[in-house]
Design a protein around this motif. Sequence first.
Motif, PDB file in Angstrom:
ATOM      1  N   VAL A  24       0.809  -1.225   0.000  1.00 60.33           N
ATOM      2  CA  VAL A  24       0.000   0.000   0.000  1.00 60.33           C
ATOM      3  C   VAL A  24       0.841   1.274   0.000  1.00 60.33           C
ATOM      4  N   PHE A  25       2.166   1.154   0.014  1.00 57.54           N
ATOM      5  CA  PHE A  25       3.017   2.333   0.120  1.00 57.54           C
ATOM      6  C   PHE A  25       2.750   3.371  -0.955  1.00 57.54           C
ATOM      7  N   SER A  26       2.511   2.942  -2.172  1.00 61.74           N
ATOM      8  CA  SER A  26       2.309   3.913  -3.255  1.00 61.74           C
ATOM      9  C   SER A  26       1.024   4.715  -3.076  1.00 61.74           C
ATOM     10  N   SER A  27       0.085   4.201  -2.289  1.00 57.64           N
ATOM     11  CA  SER A  27      -1.180   4.903  -2.067  1.00 57.64           C
ATOM     12  C   SER A  27      -1.158   5.796  -0.829  1.00 57.64           C
ATOM     13  N   LEU A  28      -0.144   5.676  -0.004  1.00 54.46           N
ATOM     14  CA  LEU A  28      -0.120   6.399   1.264  1.00 54.46           C
ATOM     15  C   LEU A  28      -0.059   7.923   1.151  1.00 54.46           C
ATOM     16  N   PRO A  29       0.652   8.493   0.179  1.00 59.37           N
ATOM     17  CA  PRO A  29       0.708   9.954   0.150  1.00 59.37           C
ATOM     18  C   PRO A  29      -0.660  10.626   0.061  1.00 59.37           C
ATOM     19  N   ASP A  30      -1.617  10.000  -0.584  1.00 56.86           N
ATOM     20  CA  ASP A  30      -2.945  10.592  -0.725  1.00 56.86           C
ATOM     21  C   ASP A  30      -3.944  10.083   0.308  1.00 56.86           C
ATOM     22  N   ALA A  31      -3.522   9.172   1.162  1.00 53.07           N
ATOM     23  CA  ALA A  31      -4.455   8.534   2.104  1.00 53.07           C
ATOM     24  C   ALA A  31      -4.767   9.433   3.290  1.00 53.07           C
ATOM     25  N   THR A  32      -6.034   9.524   3.605  1.00 55.98           N
ATOM     26  CA  THR A  32      -6.439  10.179   4.841  1.00 55.98           C
ATOM     27  C   THR A  32      -6.652   9.144   5.937  1.00 55.98           C
ATOM     28  N   THR A  33      -6.913   7.899   5.555  1.00 58.99           N
ATOM     29  CA  THR A  33      -7.136   6.807   6.490  1.00 58.99           C
ATOM     30  C   THR A  33      -6.607   5.512   5.880  1.00 58.99           C
ATOM     31  N   VAL A  34      -6.025   4.677   6.717  1.00 55.82           N
ATOM     32  CA  VAL A  34      -5.581   3.356   6.285  1.00 55.82           C
ATOM     33  C   VAL A  34      -6.289   2.319   7.158  1.00 55.82           C
ATOM     34  N   PHE A  35      -6.943   1.385   6.505  1.00 54.28           N
ATOM     35  CA  PHE A  35      -7.601   0.279   7.205  1.00 54.28           C
ATOM     36  C   PHE A  35      -6.851  -1.006   6.890  1.00 54.28           C
ATOM     37  N   VAL A  36      -6.500  -1.751   7.923  1.00 55.55           N
ATOM     38  CA  VAL A  36      -5.965  -3.095   7.744  1.00 55.55           C
ATOM     39  C   VAL A  36      -7.061  -4.032   8.237  1.00 55.55           C
ATOM     40  N   ILE A  37      -7.599  -4.794   7.314  1.00 58.65           N
ATOM     41  CA  ILE A  37      -8.724  -5.678   7.624  1.00 58.65           C
ATOM     42  C   ILE A  37      -8.232  -7.117   7.559  1.00 58.65           C
ATOM     43  N   VAL A  38      -8.534  -7.859   8.600  1.00 57.74           N
ATOM     44  CA  VAL A  38      -8.168  -9.271   8.646  1.00 57.74           C
ATOM     45  C   VAL A  38      -9.453 -10.064   8.769  1.00 57.74           C
ATOM     46  N   SER A  39      -9.720 -10.903   7.781  1.00 55.26           N
ATOM     47  CA  SER A  39     -10.945 -11.713   7.807  1.00 55.26           C
ATOM     48  C   SER A  39     -10.567 -13.186   7.733  1.00 55.26           C
ATOM     49  N   GLY A  40     -11.521 -14.019   7.993  1.00 55.56           N
ATOM     50  CA  GLY A  40     -11.259 -15.449   7.952  1.00 55.56           C
ATOM     51  C   GLY A  40     -10.513 -15.899   9.198  1.00 55.56           C
ATOM     52  N   ASP A  41      -9.872 -17.032   9.084  1.00 53.81           N
ATOM     53  CA  ASP A  41      -9.171 -17.607  10.228  1.00 53.81           C
ATOM     54  C   ASP A  41      -7.796 -16.976  10.401  1.00 53.81           C
ATOM     55  N   ILE A  42      -7.534 -16.486  11.590  1.00 52.82           N
ATOM     56  CA  ILE A  42      -6.221 -15.946  11.924  1.00 52.82           C
ATOM     57  C   ILE A  42      -5.341 -17.079  12.436  1.00 52.82           C
ATOM     58  N   ALA A  43      -5.859 -17.824  13.398  1.00 48.65           N
ATOM     59  CA  ALA A  43      -5.119 -18.944  13.989  1.00 48.65           C
ATOM     60  C   ALA A  43      -5.576 -20.253  13.362  1.00 48.65           C
ATOM     61  N   PHE A  44      -4.664 -21.213  13.277  1.00 46.78           N
ATOM     62  CA  PHE A  44      -4.990 -22.504  12.690  1.00 46.78           C
ATOM     63  C   PHE A  44      -5.978 -23.277  13.555  1.00 46.78           C
TER      64      PHE A  44
END
Length: 103
Positions: free
Chosen positions: A58-78
């Motif tokens: 996502v680095f190339s999109s950061l200069p214009d970003a007002t907000t960054v969301f990191v979304i984790v879905s599905g299974d995190i742990a096995f």
Amino acid sequence: MPTDDVPALLKGLNRQQIVMRRHPGRYLTAVVLHLSDIHIRSDKDWILDKGSSIAACVFSSLPDATTVFVIVSGDIAFSGKPTQYAAAEGLFIAVRSAIQTEK
């Protein structure tokens, strides 16, 4: 306007309205980094040392970003063990840190 008046000025506004007041005429740009079904088995999983590389997507999109969301879905742990979630937490911290450093 004195900065003391800013909280009173923003009271009752939602987040989008607050950002628009602070950055008039600027569009809100959200960047979304989506991870899914990472299934961490142990603290030796190959993905755990890839936080910086994942964040770099996502680095190339950061200069214009007002907000960054990191979304984790599905299974995190096995299998839902606390050690698996602890290992995943390290990955998420590395991703966040890399994004904050780049921003």
